[in-house]
Motif scaffolding. Structure first.
Motif, PDB file in Angstrom:
ATOM      1  N   ARG A 176       0.831  -1.210   0.000  1.00  0.00           N
ATOM      2  CA  ARG A 176       0.000   0.000   0.000  1.00  0.00           C
ATOM      3  C   ARG A 176       0.863   1.257   0.000  1.00  0.00           C
ATOM      4  NH1 ARG A 176      -2.335  -3.462   3.965  1.00  0.00           N
ATOM      5  NH2 ARG A 176      -4.341  -4.292   3.291  1.00  0.00           N
ATOM      6  N   GLU A 236       2.503   1.626  -3.366  1.00  0.00           N
ATOM      7  CA  GLU A 236       1.530   2.040  -4.385  1.00  0.00           C
ATOM      8  C   GLU A 236       1.294   3.546  -4.351  1.00  0.00           C
ATOM      9  OE1 GLU A 236      -3.209   1.485  -5.480  1.00  0.00           O
ATOM     10  OE2 GLU A 236      -2.339   0.283  -3.878  1.00  0.00           O
ATOM     11  N   ILE A 237       1.105   4.088  -3.165  1.00  0.00           N
ATOM     12  CA  ILE A 237       0.850   5.523  -3.027  1.00  0.00           C
ATOM     13  C   ILE A 237       2.070   6.334  -3.453  1.00  0.00           C
ATOM     14  CG2 ILE A 237       0.444   7.356  -1.323  1.00  0.00           C
ATOM     15  CD1 ILE A 237      -1.400   5.270   0.118  1.00  0.00           C
ATOM     16  N   LYS A 278       2.535   5.962  -7.392  1.00  0.00           N
ATOM     17  CA  LYS A 278       1.521   6.695  -8.150  1.00  0.00           C
ATOM     18  C   LYS A 278       1.535   8.189  -7.849  1.00  0.00           C
ATOM     19  CE  LYS A 278      -1.721   2.881  -8.754  1.00  0.00           C
ATOM     20  NZ  LYS A 278      -3.074   2.379  -8.420  1.00  0.00           N
ATOM     21  N   TRP A 293      -6.185   7.800  -2.570  1.00  0.00           N
ATOM     22  CA  TRP A 293      -6.096   6.346  -2.460  1.00  0.00           C
ATOM     23  C   TRP A 293      -7.332   5.806  -1.739  1.00  0.00           C
ATOM     24  CZ3 TRP A 293      -5.660   2.944   1.672  1.00  0.00           C
ATOM     25  CH2 TRP A 293      -5.271   1.639   1.359  1.00  0.00           C
TER      26      TRP A 293
END
Length: 95
Positions: A74, A77-78, A81, A88
Motif C-alpha cells: 500500500r 503504491e501511493i 503513483k 487512495w
C-alpha cells in the motif's frame, strides 16, 4: 534511507527506523482501507486515519531512496503513483 527489500515487511523483519515507519504506515493504511469500505464509517475516524497515514507517507517519501522499494504494497503504491492518501482512500470507498 529505506532498506531495499524483496520481501513482505513484518514486525520481525524491520531493519531500520524508516522500515518501522513504513510498516506502521502500512498498518494504518489497512485501517483506512477497512474504514473506507464501510457504508458508514465512524464519524471523523476515517479522516483521522487518513491524516495519520498521510503523515507517515510524507515522512517515508522524505527519507526514501529514489527508486527504492519499501516492501509494503500500500505504501509503495501511493508513493509510486504519487497520490495522496485521500485519493487512495477514495478508490476504496463503498459507493
Amino acid at each position: 534511507m529505506l532498506t531495499q527489500t524483496n520481501y513482505c515487511m513484518t514486525r520481525d523483519t524491520l531493519r531500520s527506523e524508516i522500515d518501522a515507519l513504513a510498516y506502521l504506515t502500512e498498518c494504518t493504511l489497512a485501517t483506512v482501507s477497512d474504514l473506507a469500505s464501510k457504508s458508514k464509517p465512524p464519524k471523523g475516524e476515517l479522516r483521522r486515519q487518513i491524516s495519520i497515514a498521510q503523515t507517515g507517507i510524507n515522512w517515508v517519501k522524505l527519507h526514501a531512496k529514489r527508486g527504492g522499494s519499501c516492501g509494503n504494497s500500500r505504501v509503495q503504491e501511493i508513493i509510486d503513483k504519487d497520490i495522496s492518501v485521500e485519493d487512495w482512500a477514495d478508490a476504496h470507498r463503498k459507493t
